[in-house]
Design an enzyme around this catalytic site. Sequence first.
Site, mmCIF file in Angstrom:
data_model
loop_
_atom_site.group_PDB
_atom_site.id
_atom_site.type_symbol
_atom_site.label_atom_id
_atom_site.label_comp_id
_atom_site.label_asym_id
_atom_site.label_seq_id
_atom_site.Cartn_x
_atom_site.Cartn_y
_atom_site.Cartn_z
ATOM 1 N N ASP A 1 0.781 -1.240 0.000
ATOM 2 C CA ASP A 1 0.000 0.000 0.000
ATOM 3 C C ASP A 1 0.819 1.301 0.000
ATOM 4 O OD1 ASP A 1 -1.931 -1.945 0.270
ATOM 5 O OD2 ASP A 1 -2.848 -1.131 2.085
ATOM 6 N N ASP B 1 -4.530 -0.802 -1.702
ATOM 7 C CA ASP B 1 -5.833 -0.693 -1.066
ATOM 8 C C ASP B 1 -6.755 -0.094 -2.132
ATOM 9 O OD1 ASP B 1 -6.933 -1.287 1.472
ATOM 10 O OD2 ASP B 1 -7.003 0.846 2.032
ATOM 11 N N HIS C 1 -10.849 6.804 1.724
ATOM 12 C CA HIS C 1 -9.476 6.727 1.211
ATOM 13 C C HIS C 1 -9.358 5.676 0.122
ATOM 14 C CE1 HIS C 1 -9.647 3.465 4.161
ATOM 15 N NE2 HIS C 1 -8.664 2.892 3.487
ATOM 16 N N LYS D 1 -6.860 -4.993 -2.996
ATOM 17 C CA LYS D 1 -7.608 -5.572 -1.876
ATOM 18 C C LYS D 1 -8.559 -4.540 -1.307
ATOM 19 C CE LYS D 1 -3.880 -4.381 1.294
ATOM 20 N NZ LYS D 1 -4.606 -3.382 2.087
ATOM 21 N N CYS E 1 -1.973 -2.834 7.728
ATOM 22 C CA CYS E 1 -1.864 -3.717 6.557
ATOM 23 C C CYS E 1 -0.560 -4.507 6.529
ATOM 24 C CB CYS E 1 -2.076 -2.910 5.284
ATOM 25 S SG CYS E 1 -3.762 -2.254 5.214
HETATM 26 ZN ZN LIG Z 1 -8.418 0.851 3.370
#
Ligand SMILES: [Zn+2]
Length: 243
Positions: free
Chosen positions: A46, A84, A119, A144, A189
């Site tokens: 991410d 993300d 986000h 994801k 994450c």
């Molecule tokens: Zn997220």
Amino acid sequence: MMISSRRSFLKSLSGASLVGIAGLPLVGAAADKIKPSAYSALIVVDVQNCFVTNGTLPVPKGEEVVPIINRIAPVFENVVITQDWHTPGHTSFASSHAGKKPFETTKLAYGTQVLWPDHCVQGTEDAALQKDLKIPQAQVIVRKGYHKDVDSYSAFEEADRKTATGLAGYLKQRGIRTVFVTGLATDFCVAWTAMDARKLGFETYVIEDAARGIDLNGSLAAAWKQMSAKGVKRIQSSDIALG
Ligand SMILES: [Zn+2]
């Protein structure tokens, strides 16, 4: 000899063959460094505009991981990048829950969910990879969090703890046995990805200085404790053999 002095003693014998000393399988000073093999993968979690300064959910100093990841990435034959990648109105957004503010929690069908500012919405500039990340050899990008009603901190398994992303199959089918996890954020994450990697049987390292945390109510220390309990190894980028 004290264990603590053995390493410096070994270092002092630069270039000497040290096989067999005290039964340790060490060969010269380079034995201090970890050398990724053809069966290792770097996972870059991410590193997106949303999670760095001026993003919608900035991790403090998140952009500082970029030059560190760029420096170590060339020694990895296998690199996986995650993104993300939420729907508009995603269930992890505080704005999707009446009366809730970002960083509060709520109960969802699969358990307690931290609520975040909106986000990393699919297709937006905010969700794009940070522009200075330079890993041209990366082979796969795993997105994801794209199911509207389920979050996914982990690159392996969504927050319902049932739905696989497919990354484990990808890595296993390619013979990968060891993963090195970097990116954002250490306590969410990165930690979930690392702990799932352990659960799936991968030898797992988190490169601490190639990750940054959000640290919400002590979440960073808690994450390190949990990762350590699960056998995740905590290293620094300087522990990787770059030569
Ligand atoms: Zn997220």
